[in-house]
Design an enzyme around this catalytic site. Structure first.
Site: not given
Ligand code: BGP
Length: 483
Positions: A176, A369
């Site tokens: 990201e 993701e």
């Molecule tokens: C994104 C990241 C991941 C993951 C995801 C979900 O920004 O790349 O690492 O964590 O977010 O977010 P969260 O874990 O805060 O629910």
């Protein structure tokens, strides 16, 4: 049921080293910025960070993947994974980030992980930097603000490409990459607080990462000729709140904050809209003589992105309710439901995003993701076995995968899908265990208690079927294909 997923579609799941491995100082590993952010990205935004690792930081132990990786990868294999996305913790390999020689124990750990994956025919998909900048680089150089990080990153890249060239073919450079503008410490290892940084300083740091990403892509192709290197952007999907032309323009401009990073990775140049913006804002990026050539000659092989939700934007929001999700800020879409963390659930938005990215870049896409963070409840099934009846997660994932299939039918080339948090891990934005994404429950709680026991959820068996049937077992709505 007939399926439109290609035979070689890479089904799998994703995690990040800092959110699962634990062993934060084992076998020579140095601290990373994650070890000083006990409350994750939300904490960074509230100025919550420590000077060193503190016991309240769940990431110090994570889910102990460092010692339990064999059991976890065997469970992924039981689901039939074709690919497993994880990151290499940079500070396991170069503890302070600027050493000349790597830490052999760190390299040996990832050898074991990748060997375990390959034993089951699972392809590793490796993120080189997933919010894990060595703390030493943050403290000594203020992270990616300093151009010297490019050389440190390339030394790290050369080391891992050479070491794993026969085991890893799919690589992502920066997780990201566009998140640096929102969370400069988490994403760019910049200790200077966000409010003390000018836009010019943020974009200068971004430029250093973009150059590093392009040069790492070049290096990968030289060392691993059959490698595929992707950029990875935070997919912020934005709709105009109303058909008012002002909302269309506002959304177009907001969209570009995300797309500009994929533009540079995929097309190899800063687009004119950002150059004009820099001129108007008197933002002057310092570029070295070869920078433009480096970007132009080393574009990414595919575009990967995270997708969880969508938002609306408006030039005249009036009393529209604010919302967000995964670093996005916008207004509530009245036609969508939200998760327990308020992220608006929009499966069709994934089809829309896939089509837009493919139309814009004509490069293969990889959804690396997607998932639903939820408070899961451990129960006993009719056989007295522990489980989680996570029908809500099955519904979310099924709906999104149906839209992935619709995008494939729309002609979009998609390499694969790794659902986020395929096993419960510590969340990035809030550093909680209670925000669970996994097909596998991990007995660990926000207060650090728990046995680390792994327990298959209902979604474990659902995803196993989806993979075994190559998407054939997905439940499709009556109106399988809208328009
Ligand atoms: C994104 C990241 C991941 C993951 C995801 C979900 O920004 O790349 O690492 O964590 O977010 O977010 P969260 O874990 O805060 O629910």
């Amino acid at each position: 049921m007939q399926t439109h997923f290609p035979e070689n579609f890479l089904w799998g799941g994703a995690v990040a080293a800092n959110q699962c491995e634990g062993a934060y100082d084992a076998d020579g590993k140095g601290l990373s910025v994650q070890d000083i952010l006990p409350q994750g990205i939300r904490g960074e935004k509230q100025g919550v960070r420590t000077d060193t690792a503190t016991p309240d930081n769940l990431k110090l132990e994570g889910i102990d993947f460092y010692h339990r990786y064999k059991e976890d990868i065997r469970l992924f294999a039981e689901m039939g994974f074709k690919v497993f996305r994880t990151s290499i913790a940079w500070s396991r390999i170069f503890p302070n980030g600027d050493e000349e020689e790597p830490n052999e124990a760190g390299l040996a750990f990832y050898d074991r992980v990748f060997d375990e994956c390959l034993k089951y025919g699972i392809q590793p998909l490796v993120t080189m930097s997933h919010y894990e900048t060595p703390l030493g680089l943050a403290q000594k150089y203020d992270g990616w603000r300093d151009r010297r990080l490019i050389d440190f990153f390339l030394r790290y890249a050369r080391t891992i490409f050479t070491r794993y060239k026969d085991k890893v073919k799919y690589w992502l450079t920066f997780n990201e990459i566009n998140s640096l503008l929102h969370a400069p410490l988490t994403s760019g290892g910049i200790l200077t607080p966000r409010e003390q940084l000018t836009e010019e300083e943020l974009y200068q740091a971004m430029h250093h990462e973009l150059i590093a990403s392009a040069l790492a892509t070049k290096l990968a192709h030289e060392i691993i000729p059959d490698s595929k290197v992707g950029c990875m952007i935070l997919g912020i999907t934005i709709y105009p709140l109303t058909p008012h032309p002002d909302d269309i323009i506002k959304t177009m401009l907001h969209d570009r904050e995300t797309l500009v990073f994929a533009d540079i990775h995929a097309r190899g140049a800063y687009p004119s809209f950002i150059l004009n913006e820099f001129r108007e804002k008197k933002i002057h990026l310092h570029m070295e003589q070869d920078d433009e050539t480096i970007l132009a000659e080393n574009t990414c092989d595919f575009i990967s992105f995270s997708y969880y939700s969508s938002i609306c934007d408006s030039a005249h929001p009036g009393d529209a309710k604010k919302t967000g999700g995964n670093l996005s800020q916008g207004y509530v879409n009245p036609y969508l439901k939200a998760s327990q963390w308020g992220w608006q659930i929009d499966p069709k938005g994934l089809r829309y995003t896939l089509n837009r990215l493919y139309d814009r870049y004509q490069k293969p896409l990889f959804i690396v993701e997607n998932g639903l963070g939820a408070k899961d409840k451990l129960v006993f099934d009719e056989k007295g076995e522990k489980t989680v009846e996570d029908d809500y997660r099955i519904e979310y994932l099924n709906a999104h995968l149906v839209e992935v299939e619709n995008a494939i039918r729309d002609g979009v080339e998609i390499i694969g899908y790794t659902s986020w948090g395929c096993i419960d891990i510590v969340s990035a934005s809030t550093a909680q265990m209670s925000k669970r994404y996994g097909y596998i429950y991990v007995d660990r709680n926000d207060d650090g208690s728990g046995t680390f026991e792994r327990i298959r959820k209902k979604s474990f068996y659902w995803y196993k079927d989806v993979i075994q049937t190559n998407g054939g077992s997905l439940k499709r709505p009556e109106e399988y294909r809208i328009i």
